[in-house]
Design a protein around this motif. Structure first.
Motif, short mmCIF file in Angstrom:
data_model
loop_
_atom_site.label_atom_id
_atom_site.label_comp_id
_atom_site.label_asym_id
_atom_site.label_seq_id
_atom_site.Cartn_x
_atom_site.Cartn_y
_atom_site.Cartn_z
N THR A 1 0.95 -1.08 0.02
CA THR A 1 0.00 0.10 0.10
C THR A 1 0.91 1.28 -0.05
N ALA A 2 0.23 2.37 -0.06
CA ALA A 2 0.95 3.64 -0.20
C ALA A 2 1.90 3.69 1.37
N GLU A 3 1.20 3.14 2.38
CA GLU A 3 1.74 3.06 3.39
C GLU A 3 3.06 2.18 3.79
N GLY A 4 3.19 1.29 2.61
CA GLY A 4 4.11 0.27 2.78
C GLY A 4 3.90 -1.15 3.56
N ARG A 5 2.43 -1.30 3.65
CA ARG A 5 2.25 -2.45 3.98
C ARG A 5 1.74 -3.45 3.17
#
Length: 152
Positions: A117-121
């Motif tokens: 995801t954009a959050e790196g998850r």
């Protein structure tokens, strides 16, 4: 006869592996020890029963003359191979041995290019390399089972 048997096995496989298998069996069948082995055994028993029902229906409708020996040997080979692959560590070992670990890990956080995801998850996605290799392994043994059932 081979074509009819293979199609019946393949349809029964997709139903048994995705609709009949319980969530508990799916979650536990790869665990180490007896809890994993027993969950895998329960899954393979219900899967084999599903295949038996659809093969019986196919044989009755199409007037196929299947033998007890062919059904026993074919379904036993299929059940044993399915049980082996669904222990998960075994199929991961096979993928590693055949230098397919990168594909096996595709779609999982273990893959170097896993979707995030954009959050790196890790991001949600449809399927993994492990699932694709699992299903193709099962289809290979459905092919062998159909050959045996049609030939004996």
């Amino acid at each position: 006869m081979f074509a009819a048997v293979f199609v019946a096995l393949w349809v029964a496989h997709t139903i048994g592996d995705h609709w009949v298998q319980s969530s508990a069996q799916s979650a536990a069948k790869g665990k180490p020890g007896w809890s994993g082995r027993l969950a895998d055994t329960r899954h393979v028993l219900s899967l084999t029963l599903t295949k038996g029902v659809l093969l019986t229906l196919t044989a009755l409708v199409l007037d196929l003359h299947l033998t007890v020996l062919g059904l026993t040997v074919g379904l036993a080979l299929d059940a044993a191979s399915h049980w082996w692959a669904d222990r998960r560590s075994t199929l991961a070992w096979l993928a590693k041995t055949l230098h397919r670990s990168e594909f096996y890990n595709l779609g999982s956080a273990a893959h170097p290019a896993h979707p995030t995801t954009a959050e790196g998850r890790p991001a949600a996605h449809l399927g993994t390399g492990a699932y694709a290799l699992d299903q193709s392994f099962h289809v290979l043994f459905l092919f062998f089972a159909a050959l045996i059932i049609a030939a004996l």
